[in-house]
Design an enzyme around this catalytic site. Sequence first.
Site, PDB file in Angstrom:
ATOM      1  N   GLU A  25       0.829  -1.211   0.000  1.00  0.00           N
ATOM      2  CA  GLU A  25       0.000   0.000   0.000  1.00  0.00           C
ATOM      3  C   GLU A  25       0.860   1.257   0.000  1.00  0.00           C
ATOM      4  O   GLU A  25       0.637   2.166  -0.784  1.00  0.00           O
ATOM      5  CB  GLU A  25      -0.929  -0.013   1.229  1.00  0.00           C
ATOM      6  CG  GLU A  25      -1.883   1.175   1.249  1.00  0.00           C
ATOM      7  CD  GLU A  25      -2.922   1.093   2.358  1.00  0.00           C
ATOM      8  OE1 GLU A  25      -3.179  -0.002   2.887  1.00  0.00           O
ATOM      9  OE2 GLU A  25      -3.489   2.156   2.696  1.00  0.00           O
ATOM     10  N   ARG A  34      -7.641   2.358  14.315  1.00  0.00           N
ATOM     11  CA  ARG A  34      -8.493   1.185  14.065  1.00  0.00           C
ATOM     12  C   ARG A  34      -8.394   0.205  15.234  1.00  0.00           C
ATOM     13  O   ARG A  34      -9.374  -0.435  15.595  1.00  0.00           O
ATOM     14  CB  ARG A  34      -8.139   0.513  12.732  1.00  0.00           C
ATOM     15  CG  ARG A  34      -9.106  -0.592  12.347  1.00  0.00           C
ATOM     16  CD  ARG A  34      -8.906  -1.068  10.919  1.00  0.00           C
ATOM     17  NE  ARG A  34      -9.586  -0.245   9.939  1.00  0.00           N
ATOM     18  CZ  ARG A  34     -10.852  -0.409   9.544  1.00  0.00           C
ATOM     19  NH1 ARG A  34     -11.591  -1.365  10.085  1.00  0.00           N
ATOM     20  NH2 ARG A  34     -11.385   0.367   8.633  1.00  0.00           N
ATOM     21  N   GLU A  42     -10.582  -8.347   4.959  1.00  0.00           N
ATOM     22  CA  GLU A  42      -9.892  -8.362   6.247  1.00  0.00           C
ATOM     23  C   GLU A  42     -10.661  -9.044   7.381  1.00  0.00           C
ATOM     24  O   GLU A  42     -10.060  -9.686   8.242  1.00  0.00           O
ATOM     25  CB  GLU A  42      -9.584  -6.924   6.676  1.00  0.00           C
ATOM     26  CG  GLU A  42      -8.638  -6.212   5.747  1.00  0.00           C
ATOM     27  CD  GLU A  42      -8.587  -4.719   6.026  1.00  0.00           C
ATOM     28  OE1 GLU A  42      -7.592  -4.262   6.568  1.00  0.00           O
ATOM     29  OE2 GLU A  42      -9.582  -4.026   5.711  1.00  0.00           O
TER      30      GLU A  42
END
Length: 1341
Positions: free
Chosen positions: A814, A892, A1273
Amino acid sequence: MADTETRSGSDELLFFVNGKKIVERNADPETTLLTYLRRKLGLTGTKLGCAEGGCGACTVMLSRYQTHTQQLLHYAVNACLAPLCSLHLVAVTTVEGIGSVARKLHPVQERIARAHGSQCGFCTPGIVMSMYALLRNNPTPKMADVEEAFQGNLCRCTGYRPILEGYKTFTVDGGCCGGRGRDNGCCMANGSGAEESSEEVVDESTSLFNAADFAPFDPTQEVIFPPELTSLSRGQRSASLRFRGDTATWLQPGSLDEFLRLKWKHPDARVVVGNTEVGIEVKFKNMVYPVILAPAFIPELNEVRHTEDGVVFGAACTLSHMAAVLRQEVETLPPHRTEVFLAVLEQLRWFAGLQIRNVAAVGGNIMTASPISDLNPVFMATGCKLTLMDKDGSRVVPMDSAFFPGYRRTGLRPQEVLVSIEVPFSRRSQFVSAFKQSPRREDDISVVTAAMSVSFAPGTAAVQQLRLSYGGVAAVTTMATATARKLLGRHWGEELLQDACSSLAEELSLDPSAPGGMVTYRRTLTLSLFYKFYLTVLQKLTEQGVTVDAVRPDYLSAADLFQAETPTSVQVFQAPEGPGQGDAVGRPMMHLSALKQATGEAVYCDDVPLYENELYLSLITSSKAHANILSIDAAAAEVMPGVVCCVFAADVPGSNATGPVQYDETVLADRQVTCVGHIIGAVVADTQLHAQRAAKAVRVQYQELPHVVTIQEAIAAQSFYQPIRTLQRGDLEAGFKQADHILEGEIHIGGQEHFYLETNVTLAVPREDGEMELFVSTQSASKTQALVAKALGVPANRVVVRVKRMGGGFGGKETRTTVLSTVAAVAANKLKRPVRCMLDRDEDMLVTGGRHPFYGKYKVGYLSSGKVVALDVSYYSNVGNSMDLSLSVMERALFHMENSYSVANVRGRGFLCRTNLPSNTAFRGFGGPQGMMVAESWITDVAQSLGRPAEEVRRLNLYVEGESTPYNQILHQLTLDRCWDECLSRSGYQQRRAAIDLYNRQNRWTKRGLAIVPTKFGISFTAAFLNQAGALVHIYTDGSVLLTHGGTEMGQGLHTKMVQVASRVLGIPCCKIHISETSTNTVPNTSPTAASASSDLNGAAVQNACEVLVKRLEPFKTKNPKGSWEDWVRAAYFDRVNLSANGFYKTPDLGYDFETNSGRVFNYFSSGVACSEVEVDCLTGSHKNLSSTIVMDVGHSLNPALDIGQVEGAFMQGLGLFTMEELRYSPQGVLLTRGPGSYKIPAFGDIPTHLTVSLLRDAPNDKAIFASKAVGEPPLFLASAIFYAIKDAVAAARGESGLSGPFRLDSPASCERIRIACSDRFTRLCPPAEPGTFKPWSVQV
Ligand SMILES: Cc1cc2nc3c(=O)[nH]c(=O)nc-3n(C[C@H](O)[C@H](O)[C@H](O)COP(=O)(O)OP(=O)(O)OC[C@H]3O[C@@H](n4cnc5c(N)ncnc54)[C@H](O)[C@@H]3O)c2cc1C
Ligand code: FES
Ligand code: FES
C-alpha cells in the site's frame, strides 16, 4: 578421454527445455536454472519467490536417464537452487511446457484454476509443477502422496484448501467429498458428519465447482523424454565436463578416480551435489568458490549396497532415493532389524520439502556438519560408518562424537571425499527413536533434533548400551556421553528417568545468549524428548514381555508419533437468486485470470520483457539501527564488472523528503540512518548479480547513536510519536466501583511479515518531456505517482503508474512500495534508461516493514455474572522509524478495542512507539486484529478468574441490535448473534466440549482445547476522504467493453467482481467485458486498494458508469427490442452517442471527530464467528489444528467462491499471525528472520483437519453494492479461535501441575511459548536465566 582440467575453454552444455534442444556454450557456474529460464529463454512462468528453496514458486520438473540403473527419473526441483551447469543431458519441463490457455490446458492446470485454488497466482505454477511431477511418477496417487508433493510449496492467499480440493480429483482415496455426494451415500448425509446443520435448508449450496466439467486426465498423453537424451546418456554419462564463468569453474569428473585426483589438486574446491547448502552460502552468505567439483553422476557415489551389517548408500544418493530404499527394507525385513531405518525415515518425513529431498544428497547433509542437521544425530546414535577416500586410498570411520570437531567442521582431510555411509540393521532388544522439533512441522529447520538408541541384555530391562545424540543444543551435533555412561546397567524405570533428566539438564546446558535463542525451550526439549523415548521403550519392553513398570494409560499418547490426517472441508453458501438466469452476480465464478495463472501466461511486473537498454538496480542499505553517516565510499563498487553508476541523495532532482502521509522519510538517506535496512543509495548495473555484488562493496562509515528497538525500551525512554489517541465513553470510575471484581493483565502481539509471494518490483521507463512510466507491483498507483513526481520534481501529469496484477499485497504494497519505486525512478531519470528492480526476499523483509507489534495492558471490571462493566486499556504499537500509516492503524485498534462486546464504561489509549526498526505499515486488518486480540485476552481472563466457561462469558457480553459502540455508533442489522448460534450448532460445540473434557482426563501429556470467538469489523477507511472511487467504461463498436476502475488486482478477485457488476448492470455476459490494468492515466486520484472496501467503492463507481451507458443505449433498445447488444451499440455509435462514461462514488455520511467522540466512523460492520479445536503436545509445544468452523456474514455474496477464498485465506493468515509467524530481531535492531527458511508462514499441513466455512444466509446489506459486504480483512481475526483453543488446552495442562486462573500467553502461541506455559517437572529442571544477566540473541520488539 581427456581430463577435465587438460582441455581448454568451456564445454557445451546440452539439455532440453520443454522438448526443445538447447546447446549452451557459455554456461556460467553461478547461473541458476531459474535465472536462465526467465532471463535467457524468456520463460517467465516459473517464478522467483525466495531464491532459497523455501517457497516452491520456482518448481520445475527434471527428467534424466540414469545410466547405472537404466532408469528414467522424473522429479520436481527448485529451479532457484539448481545450477545450470548440473543440467547436462537433462530434460527440463516448465509450466509452459505442459499446457496453455491458447493451446490446451493440462488437467493439473485446469483443475487448480476451476477449483478456485489460484488467487494471486504467483505460487500457482510451482504448485502445478509439483503436482505434475507427482503424476508423471504415479498417475494414481493417494492423498498422502499429494500432501507429500506439496511439502515444499507455499501459498499466502488461498489457505490451501481449494488446491487440495481440486487435486483430490486425481487421487484414488480423495476422502470426504464435503457433502457434495449426498446422493451417493455421503458420510455427511448419513448422519455421521459432525458438521451437519440441523436445519433443513433447500437453497443452500456446498459446491463451488463441478468436477464433472474437468477434462479427463490421460497419463499416456504426456510429453516423452527426448530419445536423443537417452542415447546420449548411454554413451556420455561418464564424460568429464568443464564450464568456466567469471569467478568460478565447474568441473564435473567422469569417474571416481578423476574426482579423487581433482580433489587432491584442489583441496579447497567445493563439492556440490544438490547445491541446497552451497547455493545458500553463495547467494546469502557471500561465499565465493572458485572451483566447484560436481560428482553427482559418478556411479560409486550413487550406489546402494547391502552388506551383512546394513545398507551402504553412496554419498551422492539423494534423500528421496534413500527414503525409497529404506521403506522397501522396512517392508521386507523383520521389525527388530529395522529400528534404525525407521528412525532415519522419521527424520526424512519432515526433512525439507520434496523438491529439496529430490536433489539433496545424504553426503551433503553429513558434510555440511550443521549443528541442526536432522540426519547426523541418527547416524551418530546408531553408529553409522563412513567410507572416506583420497587418491591414495580409503578409510572407514565411525560417526561418533569425534567426527565433528567444531562448528561446521568434520574429521575429513582436505584432499578426502566422502564416498559412502553404512546404515546398520538394528539388533534384537535394541530400540531407536528420532525426534525433530521445529516451529512448523513441514519444511522447517529444527530447534532441537535428537536420536536415541538403547540396547538391553536380552529378556531384561538392564541397559547394555545407550547413545543419546542431539542437534540444536551446541555448535555441533553432540552426544550426551556422560549421561549415557551413568545409565549403563540401570533398570529402565522411573529412577533412571529422574537421573537421566537431571544429568541431561546439567550436561546439555546452553549459554543464555546462545545463537538461535529459545534457550529455556531448547533445554526443556532435551528432557522432554528423552521422556518420550523413555515411554516408547517402556511400551516396547512391555510388549515383549519384559518386566517393567507399566506405562500409565493416560501417558500413552505422549509416545505417539505425529500422524497427519487428510483434511476434509465443507463450504456452505446460499444459492444465488438474482434477477435472471444469465446474471453473473452471486455465482461462484472462477477468478478471471486463474487459467492464465495456472499456465504461467499471466504477466507479473517482473515478467515484462526486458528493454534492450535496460539496467538493474540493487539497494545499498544501512547496517546500523541509528547512526550519523560519516562517509560513503563507492569507488570499489563503481569499477566492478557491469556497473554503470551509483545513485545517492544528491541525485534526487526533486525533493528527497517523502512519506505517504507525512514527509518524514528520505528517498535516500543523506545524513542519518534510523533503522537497519534504511535505504542509503543504489547501484545500477547490467545484471542483477553485478548490481548486487557491487552494492555489497560500497563502504559506509557510521557514527553510532543510541537506539530504541523494543516497545518496552520506547516506554522506558518515552519515545512516542504524537498524538497519543484516547477514545473514551461512559464513567470509568463509576464502572470500576460498580464491578464485583477487577483484574489486570497484559499481552504482547508479535508483528507479521506480509510474505506476499511476489516481492516488491518496479520497472521505471523514462520517456520524453520528463515523463516517467512505471510498472509497479503496488496497491496504490496514485500514491506512487505522487511520490515519484515529488522526487523527480515534475508535475504528476508526467508520471504514469501501471499495475497489471500483483502476486499478493495484504497491505504490504500500500505504501512501502514507494521506497523502491521512487529510487528506481530517480535512477532511471539519472541514466535516461529503463531501470528494473525486484527485491530479493531477504531485502524485501529487511526493508519494507510489516504488521505492527502491539503491547496491550488492561484493567477490567466485571460482575460476578461475568458481565464486563468497565475497561481501561492502553495500546502500544511498535511504529518503527517513520509514521507511515501508524496513526490510522492505532485508531483502528482503538475502534476495535471492545471487539464484539458491549462495555458501558470504557477508555482506550494508543501510544505510537518511535523505534529504530523499519517503518511498520498496513497489513490485512490494519490494527483491528491487534485491538481485538487484547479484548479476547481480557474476556478469557474474566472467564478463567470466575471459573466459568469462556463461551458463556463471551455470549453474555455480546452486542445486541441497537446498542452503541464506544465511538457512539449505533449497531444496525447486527448479525453477530446469528453467526454465533449457527457456529455453535455447526461446530457441535457442546458435544465437542464434553468430548474434550473426557479426553483431557484420559491424557496427561496431550491436551485438547476449544474456543469460540466472534469478530465485528468496521468497514470504511477511517480517513473519510479515502472513501471514494472512480471508474471508466468504454464500449467499442463491436460491442466489447473495456472496464477500468481505481482498484488493483492482487489475487482477491476484485477485477472478477467488477466484471460481474458491470455484466449485471449492462445486461451482457462477462465474456464481453475486459479489464486490462489499473493505471493513473485512466482513473485518477484513486484510493489505495485497501480497507476491504474496494468492491464496495469501485463496484458502486462501476455501477454508476454502466448505468449512464445503459441510459444512453435505452432509446436504441426501445427502438429495436429484438435486437442484440451489438445492434444497439452500433446504432448508438452511428447516431453519434458517447459510448464512454466515467463513474464515481463516495460513501455517504462518514466523518468522525476524536475530540468530541461523534460522527460516523464506519459505513457498516462485517461480522463472523469461529470455533476451533486443537490438540497440544505438552512435551514439545506442538499443536494440531483439529477442526475449525467459521460462519461469516458477507451479505449477499457477489461471488461465493471468491468470498470463501477470502475467508479461508484470511483465516490461514491469521493462523500464522497468532500461532506461528515470529519475526526475530537482535538487540541491535537487526532482523534475523529474512526468508522462508527462518520465518515460517502456514503450509499445507497446517490447515485444520476439518474445516467448515459457512456464509450466513439471508443477510442483505443495504449499505453496499448489490447487498454485499466486504470480506478481505474481517475473517483474519477469527483465527484467534485457534490461539484461545490452545490457551484452553494449556490451561488444562497447567491444571495437572496444580496451576489455575488467568495466565499470560503472548502471541504467537509458538511451540516455545506453549511448552513453557505447560509448566511441569521438566520445565522446572530448566529455569530461565535471570533477565539482565545476559545478552539475549533476540528480543521481543
Ligand atoms: C529449503 C531447505 C530446507 C532444508 N531442510 C533441511 C532439514 O529439514 N534438515 C536438514 O538437516 N537440512 C536441511 N537443509 C539443508 C540441506 O538441504 C541438507 O544439508 C542437504 O542434505 C545438503 O545436500 P546437498 O547435496 O544439497 O549439498 P551441497 O550443497 O551440494 O553440499 C553441501 C556440502 O557438502 C559437501 N559435500 C557434499 N558431498 C560431499 C562428498 N561426497 N564429499 C565431501 N564433501 C561433500 C560440499 O562440499 C558442501 O560443503 C535444507 C536446505 C534447504 C535449502
Ligand atoms: S524461489 Fe525457489 S523455492 Fe522459492
Ligand atoms: S495464490 Fe498462492 S500465493 Fe497467491
